[in-house]
Design a protein around this motif. Structure first.
Motif, PDB file in Angstrom:
ATOM      1  N   ASN A  76       0.822  -1.214   0.000  1.00  0.00           N
ATOM      2  CA  ASN A  76       0.000   0.000   0.000  1.00  0.00           C
ATOM      3  C   ASN A  76       0.854   1.261   0.000  1.00  0.00           C
ATOM      4  O   ASN A  76       0.546   2.222  -0.708  1.00  0.00           O
ATOM      5  CB  ASN A  76      -0.945   0.009   1.207  1.00  0.00           C
ATOM      6  CG  ASN A  76      -2.119  -0.923   1.017  1.00  0.00           C
ATOM      7  OD1 ASN A  76      -2.515  -1.211  -0.102  1.00  0.00           O
ATOM      8  ND2 ASN A  76      -2.670  -1.405   2.118  1.00  0.00           N
ATOM      9  N   ARG A  77       1.935   1.260   0.754  1.00  0.00           N
ATOM     10  CA  ARG A  77       2.825   2.425   0.786  1.00  0.00           C
ATOM     11  C   ARG A  77       3.522   2.619  -0.558  1.00  0.00           C
ATOM     12  O   ARG A  77       3.714   3.744  -1.008  1.00  0.00           O
ATOM     13  CB  ARG A  77       3.851   2.285   1.902  1.00  0.00           C
ATOM     14  CG  ARG A  77       3.255   2.505   3.260  1.00  0.00           C
ATOM     15  CD  ARG A  77       4.279   2.445   4.337  1.00  0.00           C
ATOM     16  NE  ARG A  77       3.654   2.643   5.637  1.00  0.00           N
ATOM     17  CZ  ARG A  77       4.259   2.439   6.779  1.00  0.00           C
ATOM     18  NH1 ARG A  77       5.516   2.037   6.801  1.00  0.00           N
ATOM     19  NH2 ARG A  77       3.616   2.636   7.901  1.00  0.00           N
ATOM     20  N   ARG A  78       3.912   1.510  -1.183  1.00  0.00           N
ATOM     21  CA  ARG A  78       4.576   1.596  -2.486  1.00  0.00           C
ATOM     22  C   ARG A  78       3.618   2.183  -3.516  1.00  0.00           C
ATOM     23  O   ARG A  78       3.987   3.058  -4.290  1.00  0.00           O
ATOM     24  CB  ARG A  78       5.032   0.198  -2.912  1.00  0.00           C
ATOM     25  CG  ARG A  78       5.796   0.145  -4.196  1.00  0.00           C
ATOM     26  CD  ARG A  78       7.140   0.756  -4.096  1.00  0.00           C
ATOM     27  NE  ARG A  78       7.843   0.150  -2.971  1.00  0.00           N
ATOM     28  CZ  ARG A  78       9.107   0.351  -2.684  1.00  0.00           C
ATOM     29  NH1 ARG A  78       9.831   1.110  -3.457  1.00  0.00           N
ATOM     30  NH2 ARG A  78       9.659  -0.190  -1.644  1.00  0.00           N
ATOM     31  N   ILE A  79       2.382   1.714  -3.505  1.00  0.00           N
ATOM     32  CA  ILE A  79       1.389   2.210  -4.463  1.00  0.00           C
ATOM     33  C   ILE A  79       1.070   3.677  -4.199  1.00  0.00           C
ATOM     34  O   ILE A  79       0.974   4.476  -5.135  1.00  0.00           O
ATOM     35  CB  ILE A  79       0.117   1.336  -4.433  1.00  0.00           C
ATOM     36  CG1 ILE A  79       0.429  -0.041  -5.020  1.00  0.00           C
ATOM     37  CG2 ILE A  79      -1.026   2.002  -5.194  1.00  0.00           C
ATOM     38  CD1 ILE A  79      -0.675  -1.048  -4.879  1.00  0.00           C
ATOM     39  N   SER A  80       0.921   4.058  -2.932  1.00  0.00           N
ATOM     40  CA  SER A  80       0.625   5.467  -2.644  1.00  0.00           C
ATOM     41  C   SER A  80       1.813   6.363  -3.000  1.00  0.00           C
ATOM     42  O   SER A  80       1.622   7.493  -3.458  1.00  0.00           O
ATOM     43  CB  SER A  80       0.230   5.658  -1.178  1.00  0.00           C
ATOM     44  OG  SER A  80       1.317   5.431  -0.325  1.00  0.00           O
TER      45      SER A  80
ATOM     46  N   LEU B 237       3.924   5.767  -5.485  1.00  0.00           N
ATOM     47  CA  LEU B 237       3.893   5.877  -6.947  1.00  0.00           C
ATOM     48  C   LEU B 237       2.776   6.811  -7.406  1.00  0.00           C
ATOM     49  O   LEU B 237       2.955   7.584  -8.352  1.00  0.00           O
ATOM     50  CB  LEU B 237       3.727   4.490  -7.570  1.00  0.00           C
ATOM     51  CG  LEU B 237       4.925   3.565  -7.431  1.00  0.00           C
ATOM     52  CD1 LEU B 237       4.569   2.153  -7.894  1.00  0.00           C
ATOM     53  CD2 LEU B 237       6.119   4.088  -8.209  1.00  0.00           C
ATOM     54  N   THR B 238       1.640   6.758  -6.714  1.00  0.00           N
ATOM     55  CA  THR B 238       0.523   7.649  -7.050  1.00  0.00           C
ATOM     56  C   THR B 238       0.919   9.104  -6.824  1.00  0.00           C
ATOM     57  O   THR B 238       0.630   9.980  -7.645  1.00  0.00           O
ATOM     58  CB  THR B 238      -0.720   7.298  -6.209  1.00  0.00           C
ATOM     59  OG1 THR B 238      -1.047   5.932  -6.431  1.00  0.00           O
ATOM     60  CG2 THR B 238      -1.892   8.175  -6.565  1.00  0.00           C
ATOM     61  N   THR B 239       1.611   9.346  -5.713  1.00  0.00           N
ATOM     62  CA  THR B 239       2.075  10.705  -5.424  1.00  0.00           C
ATOM     63  C   THR B 239       3.065  11.175  -6.484  1.00  0.00           C
ATOM     64  O   THR B 239       3.016  12.330  -6.932  1.00  0.00           O
ATOM     65  CB  THR B 239       2.736  10.754  -4.028  1.00  0.00           C
ATOM     66  OG1 THR B 239       1.792  10.309  -3.061  1.00  0.00           O
ATOM     67  CG2 THR B 239       3.208  12.146  -3.685  1.00  0.00           C
ATOM     68  N   ALA B 240       3.956  10.289  -6.903  1.00  0.00           N
ATOM     69  CA  ALA B 240       4.944  10.654  -7.930  1.00  0.00           C
ATOM     70  C   ALA B 240       4.267  10.923  -9.277  1.00  0.00           C
ATOM     71  O   ALA B 240       4.652  11.854  -9.997  1.00  0.00           O
ATOM     72  CB  ALA B 240       5.976   9.528  -8.090  1.00  0.00           C
ATOM     73  N   ILE B 241       3.263  10.155  -9.598  1.00  0.00           N
ATOM     74  CA  ILE B 241       2.551  10.355 -10.867  1.00  0.00           C
ATOM     75  C   ILE B 241       1.809  11.683 -10.865  1.00  0.00           C
ATOM     76  O   ILE B 241       1.789  12.424 -11.857  1.00  0.00           O
ATOM     77  CB  ILE B 241       1.589   9.172 -11.141  1.00  0.00           C
ATOM     78  CG1 ILE B 241       2.405   7.919 -11.464  1.00  0.00           C
ATOM     79  CG2 ILE B 241       0.626   9.495 -12.267  1.00  0.00           C
ATOM     80  CD1 ILE B 241       1.602   6.645 -11.514  1.00  0.00           C
ATOM     81  N   LYS B 242       1.174  12.001  -9.722  1.00  0.00           N
ATOM     82  CA  LYS B 242       0.438  13.264  -9.621  1.00  0.00           C
ATOM     83  C   LYS B 242       1.364  14.469  -9.536  1.00  0.00           C
ATOM     84  O   LYS B 242       0.932  15.593  -9.783  1.00  0.00           O
ATOM     85  CB  LYS B 242      -0.467  13.235  -8.386  1.00  0.00           C
ATOM     86  CG  LYS B 242      -1.642  12.308  -8.511  1.00  0.00           C
ATOM     87  CD  LYS B 242      -2.486  12.355  -7.260  1.00  0.00           C
ATOM     88  CE  LYS B 242      -3.677  11.429  -7.351  1.00  0.00           C
ATOM     89  NZ  LYS B 242      -4.484  11.455  -6.131  1.00  0.00           N
ATOM     90  N   GLY B 243       2.613  14.236  -9.160  1.00  0.00           N
ATOM     91  CA  GLY B 243       3.578  15.327  -9.074  1.00  0.00           C
ATOM     92  C   GLY B 243       3.423  16.158  -7.805  1.00  0.00           C
ATOM     93  O   GLY B 243       3.741  17.333  -7.792  1.00  0.00           O
ATOM     94  N   GLU B 244       2.944  15.557  -6.764  1.00  0.00           N
ATOM     95  CA  GLU B 244       2.732  16.282  -5.496  1.00  0.00           C
ATOM     96  C   GLU B 244       3.993  16.320  -4.668  1.00  0.00           C
ATOM     97  O   GLU B 244       4.827  15.535  -4.652  1.00  0.00           O
ATOM     98  CB  GLU B 244       1.623  15.602  -4.683  1.00  0.00           C
ATOM     99  CG  GLU B 244       0.291  15.675  -5.400  1.00  0.00           C
ATOM    100  CD  GLU B 244      -0.787  14.892  -4.672  1.00  0.00           C
ATOM    101  OE1 GLU B 244      -0.512  14.246  -3.650  1.00  0.00           O
ATOM    102  OE2 GLU B 244      -1.914  14.946  -5.125  1.00  0.00           O
TER     103      GLU B 244
END
Length: 128
Positions: free
Chosen positions: A115-119, A121-128
């Motif tokens: 879950n941490r890895r996915i979150s 990656l999601t943060t990196a994709i969104k550019g936050e």
């Protein structure tokens, strides 16, 4: 890039699947603690996971080669009891409960890491 991403998450997915299968096996051992002649079974988590991921003593160097993790590496083995019972049952309830609790904790840990890895990656994709 997609292959790296897939391979990166494949470790977690394989670990979760294997932990689930091992949990079912340990639960079966606990459920059959009073069954005469029942043989407790378990699997070596690390060797099976390495076999599923293609790691181990034999590696494939060509796409036409067969991946082989060794003889019976994916097969569960029988647990050797410390105190065998007279009815032939090899389940030691305290050992099985301890293994089940440890496996459950490691399952939760693997799930948290995924879950941490996915979150992340999601943060990196969104550019936050």
């Amino acid at each position: 890039m997609p292959d790296t991403f897939r391979n990166h998450l494949n470790v977690f997915a394989s670990a979760l699947t294997l932990r689930e299968q091992r949990g079912e096996m340990l639960a079966s051992n606990i459920a059959n603690a009073a069954t005469p002649g029942f043989k407790a079974r378990d699997v070596d988590f690390q060797s099976v996971l390495n076999g599923r991921l293609g790691h181990g003593p034999m590696t494939v160097s060509n796409a036409r080669h067969f991946a082989h993790a060794g003889p019976g590496a994916d097969q569960p083995g029988y647990r050797v009891p410390t105190n065998p019972s007279l009815d032939g049952n090899t389940v030691e309830l305290a050992v099985e409960q301890m293994e089940f609790a440890e496996n459950s904790l490691r399952y939760q840990t693997s799930l948290t890491l995924l879950n941490r890895r996915i979150s992340g990656l999601t943060t990196a994709i969104k550019g936050e």
